[in-house]
Design an enzyme around this catalytic site. Structure first.
Site, short mmCIF file in Angstrom:
data_model
loop_
_atom_site.label_atom_id
_atom_site.label_comp_id
_atom_site.label_asym_id
_atom_site.label_seq_id
_atom_site.Cartn_x
_atom_site.Cartn_y
_atom_site.Cartn_z
N PRO A 1 63.87 -2.01 37.82
CA PRO A 1 62.98 -0.94 38.32
C PRO A 1 61.48 -1.14 38.08
CG PRO A 1 64.36 -0.06 36.73
CD PRO A 1 64.85 -1.41 36.71
N GLY B 1 57.71 -1.18 36.81
CA GLY B 1 57.18 -0.69 35.68
C GLY B 1 57.94 -1.17 34.14
N THR C 1 56.65 -8.49 35.85
CA THR C 1 55.30 -9.09 36.23
C THR C 1 54.82 -9.46 34.79
OG1 THR C 1 55.31 -8.08 38.20
CG2 THR C 1 53.61 -9.50 37.38
N SER D 1 79.77 5.57 44.47
CA SER D 1 79.80 6.01 42.92
C SER D 1 79.68 7.41 42.99
CB SER D 1 78.98 5.19 42.25
OG SER D 1 77.39 5.49 42.31
N LYS E 1 72.09 4.42 34.59
CA LYS E 1 72.59 5.59 34.81
C LYS E 1 72.44 6.53 33.58
CE LYS E 1 75.32 4.66 38.71
NZ LYS E 1 76.59 4.47 39.57
N1 LIG Z 1 58.65 -4.21 26.61
C1 LIG Z 1 57.33 -4.26 26.95
N2 LIG Z 1 56.43 -4.43 26.04
C2 LIG Z 1 55.02 -4.25 26.25
N3 LIG Z 1 54.64 -3.95 27.44
C3 LIG Z 1 55.43 -3.48 28.44
C4 LIG Z 1 56.77 -3.96 28.26
N4 LIG Z 1 57.58 -3.75 29.55
C5 LIG Z 1 56.60 -3.22 30.28
N5 LIG Z 1 55.23 -3.43 29.67
C6 LIG Z 1 54.04 -2.75 30.38
O1 LIG Z 1 54.30 -1.98 31.21
C7 LIG Z 1 53.38 -2.26 32.61
C8 LIG Z 1 54.09 -2.45 33.79
O2 LIG Z 1 54.66 -3.67 33.83
P1 LIG Z 1 54.89 -4.70 34.90
O3 LIG Z 1 53.69 -4.27 35.99
O4 LIG Z 1 55.19 -5.92 34.52
O5 LIG Z 1 56.00 -3.67 36.01
P2 LIG Z 1 57.09 -4.62 36.88
O6 LIG Z 1 58.20 -4.59 36.34
O7 LIG Z 1 56.41 -5.95 37.24
O8 LIG Z 1 57.06 -3.55 37.98
P3 LIG Z 1 57.02 -3.78 39.62
O9 LIG Z 1 58.72 -3.88 39.93
O10 LIG Z 1 56.54 -2.52 40.18
O11 LIG Z 1 56.04 -4.93 39.84
C9 LIG Z 1 52.66 -3.36 32.25
O12 LIG Z 1 51.19 -3.02 31.68
C10 LIG Z 1 53.09 -4.03 31.01
O13 LIG Z 1 52.42 -4.91 30.05
MG LIG Z 2 55.69 -6.43 39.22
#
Ligand SMILES: Nc1ncnc2c1ncn2[C@@H]1O[C@H](COP(=O)(O)OP(=O)(O)OP(=O)(O)O)[C@@H](O)[C@H]1O
Ligand SMILES: [Mg+2]
Length: 832
Positions: free
Chosen positions: A374, A376, A380, A696, A739
């Site tokens: 999902p 965030g 990335t 589901s 879930k």
């Molecule tokens: N395990 C973690 N430890 C530290 N920071 C995290 C962790 N997971 C996420 N973050 C932080 O949360 C923020 C959002 O992460 P990111 O932009 O990589 O999400 P994403 O999975 O790529 O989302 P999207 O699918 O919307 O692109 C970033 O600032 C990231 O550094």
């Molecule tokens: Mg992303």
């Protein structure tokens, strides 16, 4: 020559006229190395061999006549009796000159053909007994006339083709009457080989001699013609290059006059320099060179010039052989990954493993990692961290909304405003040929009439093919095999199967509250404080305040919203600092609303009391796990089942199955059997604008149905998920972790899951396992036992007006969701 002539010893003229000359029978012989002398020819000769000089002396001492005979082998220094041709020419020595070096020069005139019958090798010189040869002069005839004319014409032609014959000789050619003389004259002026000349000399039949001379002339003309052709060709080549050189000089002068030339020349020199620096492969180098030459010739203001320059700029800027040194130190990589991200142990483990493979294998054709989860959850940012761990440049290439193949592969240069595709742009942006390229949101790629970008991506991601990736704009292959590719997606359903097949899926499924707290403390808070210029001593947030922020201000699997809220707190603090308040700001659970306003998440109304006809389900969407409510009401009618809320086919059938099951088991379930004849049933799943599908929700729909039909309220704080069969069996579903986390977020107390999903509990973190009760069921009856309460007498009424159990406002209030969810509504499809 004139000086020599003056010193010449002038010999007295021979008395008798030529034709009356008496030729003696014995004459000294002068062997000739490389010349045949014909009668009537006057030729100067150098004599240097001792015996030859003596022969000349002997001749001069007698009647000045000498026999001239050609040597068969010109290199023979001491020709004996057998080394000379038999037929030669008797000549008269007209002048003689002794040269200082002992040699002598004589001028001879041929008199008559003669045959050597006997040769005597005396001590001093060669002496011969000869017989004068008379030629057979034919009567005048057409043939003779034709032959002589032909000789004249051929000689003319030879001269016109460049044969060097003096004008005096040519004058004689036109006047000489005697065919025999003409033949001899021609033969002696053609620079013939000794054998050829000798063959003419030996022919006494004048007609035959003319034939022979004609033959030799024809051959000569042929040689001359070819020679001339070669000359013309060579000259033409020289002419052309001279002309080009001349024109270029002129062009340069004109350009200089116009003030253009220098700039262009400088630019071209600059391009060449960059070409050398870029260390291009040979094929590329040649192509760029070709285009540079083209540029030289183009008008500087032409539209095409600009296009070509753009192309050249990109070509020389691409990192054809520039790469960063990859870090293969596993320990260091692990350190960096841990430093940047909290948790995610499995993901990191997998990444370090793939690093290990790279370390021991030269060119690993490793599969491409695909991070799925999902929004965030850090997909990335994890990619960025991997690049850092590997010491590769990181480039993010967002594929969201890409639906044109040309966006990946570029447009041909002929299009106005053409550019390279995104892949080449990324490489250019990275400046190295081994960056980590993250193809973000690969699930948002869509195909349309402009072609399918997925197929271009297939080539990019295929290690067998991508070493010669062809971008339409570059028009020449680029080697992508050094680059490392990673992809991310929220869901996999929309990813093309062939693409999916190339990737190794790693799931990131969201964080628990505790994990979020830890991440906030370690990463989000320091990052936001730094970004907003707040020093550590200026802000203190209690853990309770953070907990409260997580639970009451965000409702998400990932961390986006949370990061925004933390940012909001930081900005408020920054403002106070800027206004001069130097005291430490302390944020607690109590004063949190001062920073963030009223809580955004309310406990769902439905979850506050036990209700009839509303069951809580669990679903996985593009935004992670979520709870969803299923409403069922009965109304007067004829036993119809109505389904609304944009349900997909699978979900509809699932509802149908639940309905049939309930009808079939009515009595056992405490339902009045006659109810089906007089009532219609309506099942609705709110957030009606969002399409939902998947099996589901089967047991949830069954529970809502049975609750409405039997008037048994459903326990609040119970959530469930599971597929239902017609016979009431409960089948396993996917996405258990997501879930369960969603249920935990919504403060559910009890979760009903299919028995076969018990094994998935391994992935579920400790916290939810501790906080909630899990019931594993095999049959839907068990679900009813867990979820339904006994019928409430209050609600039991005779069939009357439809029972609206849940008010609209209650539903709406319950659906307040964080903005992130709304931002990707299309992708949201309740599956599984
Ligand atoms: N395990 C973690 N430890 C530290 N920071 C995290 C962790 N997971 C996420 N973050 C932080 O949360 C923020 C959002 O992460 P990111 O932009 O990589 O999400 P994403 O999975 O790529 O989302 P999207 O699918 O919307 O692109 C970033 O600032 C990231 O550094
Ligand atoms: Mg992303």
């Amino acid at each position: 020559m004139s000086t020599v002539t003056e010193q010449e010893e002038k010999l007295a003229p021979i008395e008798a006229p030529d034709d009356q000359l008496k030729i003696p029978e014995v004459l000294p012989v002068l062997p000739l190395r490389d010349i045949v002398i014909f009668p009537f020819m006057i030729v100067p000769l150098f004599v240097s061999r001792e015996r030859s000089i003596r022969a000349v002396d002997q001749a001069l001492a007698e009647n000045r006549m000498i026999m001239l005979a050609a040597q068969k082998d010109p290199d023979n220094e001491e020709p004996g009796p057998n080394d000379l041709f038999d037929v030669g020419t008797v000549a008269v020595i007209m002048r003689m000159l002794k040269l200082p070096d002992g040699r002598i020069r004589i001028l001879v005139q041929g008199v008559s053909r003669a045959r050597i019958n006997y040769l005597e090798d005396t001590q001093n010189y060669l002496q011969s007994r000869i017989e004068e040869l008379k030629e057979q002069v034919p009567a005048e005839s057409l043939e003779l006339e034709a032959l002589t004319r032909n000789v004249r014409a051929s000689l003319d032609k030879a001269v016109s083709l460049g044969k060097n014959i003096s004008p005096e000789v040519m004058a004689i050619v036109t006047t000489v009457e005697d065919p025999a003389r003409l033949a001899d004259l021609a033969a002696s002026n053609l620079d013939l080989k000794v054998e050829d000349a000798q063959s003419v000399l030996e022919l006494l039949d004048v007609t035959a001699r003319l034939h022979r001379v004609n033959e030799l002339l024809a051959k000569e003309i042929e040689v001359l013609t070819v020679q001339q052709e070669i000359n013309i060709q060579a000259k033409g080549e020289i002419d052309r290059s001279q002309r080009e050189f001349y024109l270029r000089q002129q062009l340069k002068a004109i350009q200089q006059e116009l003030g253009e030339g220098n700039e262009l020349a400088e630019d071209i020199a600059a391009y060449r320099e960059k070409m050398i620096k870029a260390k291009m492969p040979k094929a590329v180098d040649e192509e760029v060179d070709r285009q540079l030459k083209k540029l030289e010739r183009m008008h500087p203001d032409a539209a095409e010039t600009a296009t070509l320059r753009n192309w050249l700029d990109i070509m020389v800027a691409l990192p054809w052989s520039k790469s960063s040194k990859e870090n293969l130190d596993l320990k260091k990589a692990q350190e960096i990954l841990d430093e940047d991200h909290f948790g995610l142990e499995k993901v990191k483990e997998r990444i370090v493993e793939s690093l290990a493979v790279r370390k021991i294998k030269e060119k690993p054709k490793g599969s491409i990692l695909c991070l799925v989860g999902p929004p965030g959850v850090g997909k990335t940012s994890l990619g960025r961290s991997i690049a850092r761990a590997l010491n590769r440049k990181f480039v993010r290439l967002s594929l969201g909304g890409v639906h044109d193949e040309a966006e990946i592969r570029g447009h041909r240069r002929t299009y106005v405003g053409a550019m390279p595709g995104r892949i080449i742009q990324s490489i250019q942006q990275a400046g190295t040929n081994n960056p980590l390229i993250m193809l973000d949101e690969i699930d948002k790629v869509s195909a349309d009439f402009r072609g399918d970008p997925s197929s271009a991506l297939l080539e990019v991601l295929d290690p067998e093919q991508n070493n010669s990736f062809r971008d339409n704009y570059l028009g020449i292959p680029f080697d992508l095999s050094n680059a490392m590719f990673m992809t991310t997606a929220n869901i996999l359903d929309t990813v093309q199967p062939a693409l999916l097949d190339r990737m190794e899926i790693i799931r990131l499924s969201g964080y628990t509250e505790e994990e979020k707290l830890q991440i906030t403390l370690r990463h989000l808070l320091p990052k936001q404080m730094e970004e907003n210029g707040i020093k550590p001593e200026q802000l203190k947030i209690t853990n309770q305040a953070l907990h409260h922020t997580i639970a009451m201000y965000t409702r998400e699997s990932g961390l986006r919203q949370l990061e925004r809220e933390i940012g909001k707190i930081c900005r408020k603090v920054a403002r106070r600092v800027a206004e001069g308040d130097m005291s430490q700001v302390s944020v607690t659970e109590k004063n949190l609303h001062e920073f963030l306003g009223v809580p955004k998440v309310e406990i769902d109304e439905i979850l506050k009391q036990d209700q009839v006809g509303v069951a809580t389900g669990l679903a996985v969407t593009a935004t992670g796990g979520d709870i969803l409510f299923i409403e069922a009401i009965t109304m007067k009618g004829k036993g119809m089942l109505q389904l609304t809320g944009q349900l997909g086919d699978v979900m509809r059938e699932s509802a149908q199955a639940a309905y049939s099951y309930a009808r079939a088991r009515a009595t056992r379930l405490g339902i009045d059997e006659t109810i089906f004849d007089r009532t219609d049933i309506h099942i609705h799943i709110p957030e009606g604008a969002i399409p939902k599908d998947g099996p589901s929700a089967g047991i949830t729909m069954a529970t809502a149905l049975v609750s409405a039909l039997s008037n048994r309220p459903i326990h609040k704080n119970v959530a469930m998920t599971g597929e239902i069969t017609l016979r009431g069996d409960v089948l396993p579903i996917g996405g258990v972790k997501e879930k369960v986390l969603a249920a935990h977020r919504a403060q559910i107390k009890k979760v009903i899951l299919p028995a076969q999903n018990r094994k998935d509990m391994e992935d579920v973190p400790q916290e939810p396992q501790k906080d909630m009760k899990f019931v594993f069921v095999e049959n839907v009856q068990q679900v009813f036992d867990e979820a339904l309460m006994p019928a409430t007498p209050l609600v039991v009424k005779k069939a009357g007006p439809p029972k609206k159990v849940v008010t609209k406002t209650a539903i709406r209030a319950s659906r307040k969701v964080p903005a992130t969810k709304k931002s990707k509504p299309k992708a949201r499809a309740a599956k599984r």
